[in-house]
Enzyme design. Structure first.
Site, PDB file in Angstrom:
ATOM      1  N   CYS A  13      -0.795  -1.431  -3.470  1.00 25.08           N
ATOM      2  CA  CYS A  13       0.453  -0.923  -3.936  1.00 25.08           C
ATOM      3  C   CYS A  13       1.390  -1.112  -2.678  1.00 25.08           C
ATOM      4  O   CYS A  13       1.184  -1.035  -1.320  1.00 25.08           O
ATOM      5  CB  CYS A  13       0.268   0.544  -4.215  1.00 25.08           C
ATOM      6  SG  CYS A  13       1.822   1.366  -4.725  1.00 25.08           S
TER       7      CYS A  13
ATOM      8  N   ASP B 272       3.162   1.172  -1.870  1.00 23.54           N
ATOM      9  CA  ASP B 272       3.285   2.513  -1.152  1.00 23.54           C
ATOM     10  C   ASP B 272       3.167   2.577   0.567  1.00 23.54           C
ATOM     11  O   ASP B 272       2.419   1.792   1.123  1.00 23.54           O
ATOM     12  CB  ASP B 272       2.222   3.399  -1.685  1.00 23.54           C
ATOM     13  CG  ASP B 272       2.404   4.982  -1.179  1.00 23.54           C
ATOM     14  OD1 ASP B 272       2.564   5.157  -0.054  1.00 23.54           O
ATOM     15  OD2 ASP B 272       2.774   5.799  -2.010  1.00 23.54           O
TER      16      ASP B 272
END
Ligand code: CO
Length: 211
Positions: free
Chosen positions: A43, A45
């Protein structure tokens, strides 16, 4: 803001100094080329950095990251990374790493219209639909969210296995393992979902390509 930005450049110089001090050949060796054993699909993130989590150095992990670690079979970016990693770099492992508290997965559970990203999140909603019976049966919303993160990773591992690139490598006898992980933001630990594939025989028949 300027302070933060300036600090990045300072940090870089400090990092180079430290690296060279510990290993004078560090950069000259890397400059000769790469042969990483691992492709990481994670991800975007900011809390899930591939190298730090796995204790690996520059040169050891080929990295692709997007929102919610998705393997979308028409995504030219992902396919190009995958093709290069498998056919040129000959990585031996591919890890799809999701993480709990994933904003992309959370958004897919809801109905908010955010913008263009809705169309990316749509792919995650498709995963929900595939696992709707199991997910809807989980009454606690946070538990349902956690499980959704896990089944999303599983589906992305399957989607990797379905690609012509991975199936072709397997048919050619290339040693290539694909795995699914979930990283916990809360304690830093990885949960191995134990979806480990090294051939296409477990794929539903309709996806199996005769290479
Ligand atoms: Co995420």
């Amino acid at each position: 803001m300027a302070g933060f930005y300036q600090k990045l450049l300072e940090n870089n110089r400090k990092w180079v100094e430290e690296k060279v001090q510990a290993d004078p050949e560090f950069f000259s060796r890397l400059a000769k080329g790469q042969s990483p054993p691992l492709l990481w699909i994670g991800c975007a993130d900011s809390r899930v950095p591939a190298n730090e989590i796995t204790g690996t150095l520059p040169g050891e992990v080929f990295v692709h990251r997007n929102i919610a670690n998705m393997v979308i079979h028409s995504d030219m970016n992902m396919l190009s990374v995958l093709d290069y990693a498998v056919n040129v770099l000959k990585v031996r492992h591919i890890i799809v790493c999701g993480h709990y508290e994933c904003g992309g997965v959370k958004a897919a559970m809801g109905n908010a219209h955010i913008g263009l990203i809705d169309n990316w999140i749509r792919h995650i909603k498709d995963v929900y639909r595939l696992h709707q019976a199991e997910l809807d049966a989980i009454k606690d919303e946070h538990e349902r969210f956690n499980r959704f993160v896990e089944v999303n990773v599983k589906e992305q591992v399957w989607d990797l296995a379905k690609t012509s690139i991975v199936q072709n490598a397997w048919k050619n006898g290339q040693q290539l393992w694909i795995h699914g992980w979930v990283y916990s933001i809360n304690d830093g630990l990885v949960k191995d979902l134990e979806v480990n594939y090294s051939n296409n025989e477990e794929l539903p028949n309709v996806y199996q390509l005769q290479m």
